[in-house]
Design a protein around this motif. Structure first.
Motif, PDB file in Angstrom:
ATOM      1  N   LEU A 103       0.845  -1.180   0.000  1.00 59.12           N
ATOM      2  CA  LEU A 103       0.000   0.000   0.000  1.00 59.12           C
ATOM      3  C   LEU A 103       0.886   1.238   0.000  1.00 59.12           C
ATOM      4  CD1 LEU A 103      -2.800  -0.936   2.578  1.00 59.12           C
ATOM      5  CD2 LEU A 103      -3.029  -0.775   0.088  1.00 59.12           C
ATOM      6  N   GLN A 146       0.963   5.826  -0.795  1.00 52.41           N
ATOM      7  CA  GLN A 146       0.157   7.036  -0.899  1.00 52.41           C
ATOM      8  C   GLN A 146      -0.384   7.170  -2.321  1.00 52.41           C
ATOM      9  OE1 GLN A 146       2.331  10.521   0.280  1.00 52.41           O
ATOM     10  NE2 GLN A 146       2.511   9.901   2.423  1.00 52.41           N
ATOM     11  N   CYS A 147      -1.648   7.538  -2.441  1.00 49.57           N
ATOM     12  CA  CYS A 147      -2.179   7.828  -3.770  1.00 49.57           C
ATOM     13  C   CYS A 147      -1.482   9.082  -4.303  1.00 49.57           C
ATOM     14  CB  CYS A 147      -3.690   8.036  -3.711  1.00 49.57           C
ATOM     15  SG  CYS A 147      -4.626   6.528  -3.334  1.00 49.57           S
ATOM     16  N   SER A 162      -2.292   5.278   2.476  1.00 45.77           N
ATOM     17  CA  SER A 162      -3.468   4.458   2.169  1.00 45.77           C
ATOM     18  C   SER A 162      -3.666   3.428   3.291  1.00 45.77           C
ATOM     19  CB  SER A 162      -3.249   3.713   0.849  1.00 45.77           C
ATOM     20  OG  SER A 162      -3.231   4.577  -0.241  1.00 45.77           O
ATOM     21  N   PRO A 163      -4.937   3.114   3.603  1.00 52.42           N
ATOM     22  CA  PRO A 163      -6.162   3.685   3.033  1.00 52.42           C
ATOM     23  C   PRO A 163      -6.532   4.999   3.718  1.00 52.42           C
ATOM     24  CG  PRO A 163      -6.727   2.003   4.619  1.00 52.42           C
ATOM     25  CD  PRO A 163      -5.223   2.013   4.542  1.00 52.42           C
ATOM     26  N   THR A 164      -7.376   5.765   3.065  1.00 46.83           N
ATOM     27  CA  THR A 164      -7.869   7.011   3.634  1.00 46.83           C
ATOM     28  C   THR A 164      -9.293   7.238   3.147  1.00 46.83           C
ATOM     29  OG1 THR A 164      -7.384   9.370   3.914  1.00 46.83           O
ATOM     30  CG2 THR A 164      -6.999   8.446   1.730  1.00 46.83           C
ATOM     31  N   GLN A 212     -14.033   5.394   0.997  1.00 48.95           N
ATOM     32  CA  GLN A 212     -12.633   5.119   1.297  1.00 48.95           C
ATOM     33  C   GLN A 212     -11.878   4.846  -0.007  1.00 48.95           C
ATOM     34  OE1 GLN A 212     -11.996   2.685   5.071  1.00 48.95           O
ATOM     35  NE2 GLN A 212     -14.045   2.000   4.510  1.00 48.95           N
ATOM     36  N   ALA A 225      -7.755   3.444  -1.497  1.00 50.09           N
ATOM     37  CA  ALA A 225      -6.412   2.940  -1.217  1.00 50.09           C
ATOM     38  C   ALA A 225      -5.694   2.705  -2.544  1.00 50.09           C
ATOM     39  CB  ALA A 225      -6.477   1.637  -0.420  1.00 50.09           C
ATOM     40  N   CYS A 226      -4.395   3.020  -2.559  1.00 53.73           N
ATOM     41  CA  CYS A 226      -3.547   2.779  -3.724  1.00 53.73           C
ATOM     42  C   CYS A 226      -2.465   1.782  -3.347  1.00 53.73           C
ATOM     43  CB  CYS A 226      -2.898   4.086  -4.198  1.00 53.73           C
ATOM     44  SG  CYS A 226      -4.063   5.309  -4.849  1.00 53.73           S
ATOM     45  N   TRP A 269     -11.624   1.725  -4.238  1.00 58.64           N
ATOM     46  CA  TRP A 269     -12.389   2.783  -3.577  1.00 58.64           C
ATOM     47  C   TRP A 269     -13.829   2.352  -3.352  1.00 58.64           C
ATOM     48  CZ3 TRP A 269     -11.607   2.694  -8.810  1.00 58.64           C
ATOM     49  CH2 TRP A 269     -12.691   2.968  -9.648  1.00 58.64           C
ATOM     50  N   HIS A 279      -4.846   6.954 -11.043  1.00 54.95           N
ATOM     51  CA  HIS A 279      -5.411   7.867 -10.054  1.00 54.95           C
ATOM     52  C   HIS A 279      -6.005   9.111 -10.722  1.00 54.95           C
ATOM     53  CE1 HIS A 279      -5.189  10.855  -6.653  1.00 54.95           C
ATOM     54  NE2 HIS A 279      -5.799   9.852  -6.059  1.00 54.95           N
TER      55      HIS A 279
END
Length: 206
Positions: free
Chosen positions: A139, A141-142, A149-151, A165, A167-168, A179, A199
């Motif tokens: 995982l 950061q996007c 991630s996740p956020t 939510q 996650a990348c 998502w 993204h």
């Protein structure tokens, strides 16, 4: 004691018991809704500790309830996906109302493969999101988000309203983006050759 005093005492007892009965009827049971409880405990850490990401709202329409689950899900697909490159999966997995698999998106930078699923309740949706990010080998950061991630994510014009939510990461060696849209009970998992393009596609068409 006179008869009048006895009757007055009995009336007081009846009123007290009646009041207790009314309180027992209307007092809410905080443990009666396991889905709501599970939702609140899983969403809070994500919102407070991981920050949030933002995207511009795209127009969506809520399908009428008379449509089948497959039709409802098809109406929620992201840009570049429609009946020309997406097919329902029959039967869907347990707790899933409908699943649609899509090949290469018709929009620029779109994913090579995307799976969309419609769930029966928020608890099942949250559990599926957790499982989807669990199997990611990494995982990250996007792109451009600045948060791990996740956020959670929200639309630009409504920064205080969490939509879902995101996650990348990577799955099976491929860039992967997962998502949810919580109000729609929708989970999407997209893969493509480049995470930044993937993204950017989600920001514009997701």
């Amino acid at each position: 004691m006179c008869i009048r005093d006895s009757l007055a005492g009995a009336a007081v007892i009846i009123l007290v018991l009646a009041g207790l009965g009314i309180w027992l009827v209307v007092k809410p049971d905080s443990t009666s809704d396991p889905v709501a409880s599970r939702t609140s405990t899983s969403a809070a850490p994500t919102t407070t500790s991981r920050g949030s990401t933002t995207r511009t709202r795209t127009s969506t329409s809520t399908p009428p309830p008379t449509e089948s689950y497959d039709q409802q899900l098809m109406a929620l697909l992201s840009g570049g996906h429609d009946s020309s490159n997406c097919e329902p999966v029959d039967p869907p997995a347990p707790t899933i109302l409908a699943t649609v698999d899509c090949t290469q998106a018709l929009t620029p930078g779109g994913p090579a493969f995307t799976r969309y699923s419609l769930f029966e309740d928020r608890g099942a949706l949250d559990a599926a999101f957790e499982e989807a990010i669990r199997v990611n080998s990494e995982l990250v950061q996007c792109p451009g988000s600045g948060v791990d991630s996740p956020t959670t994510w929200h639309y630009t014009e409504t920064p205080d309203q969490v939509v879902g939510q995101i996650a990348c990461g990577t799955y099976d060696g491929n860039p992967d983006l997962v998502w949810t849209k919580d109000d729609d009970l929708l989970l999407a998992d997209a893969q493509g050759p480049n995470l930044e393009e993937l993204h950017n596609w989600w920001l514009e068409f997701g």
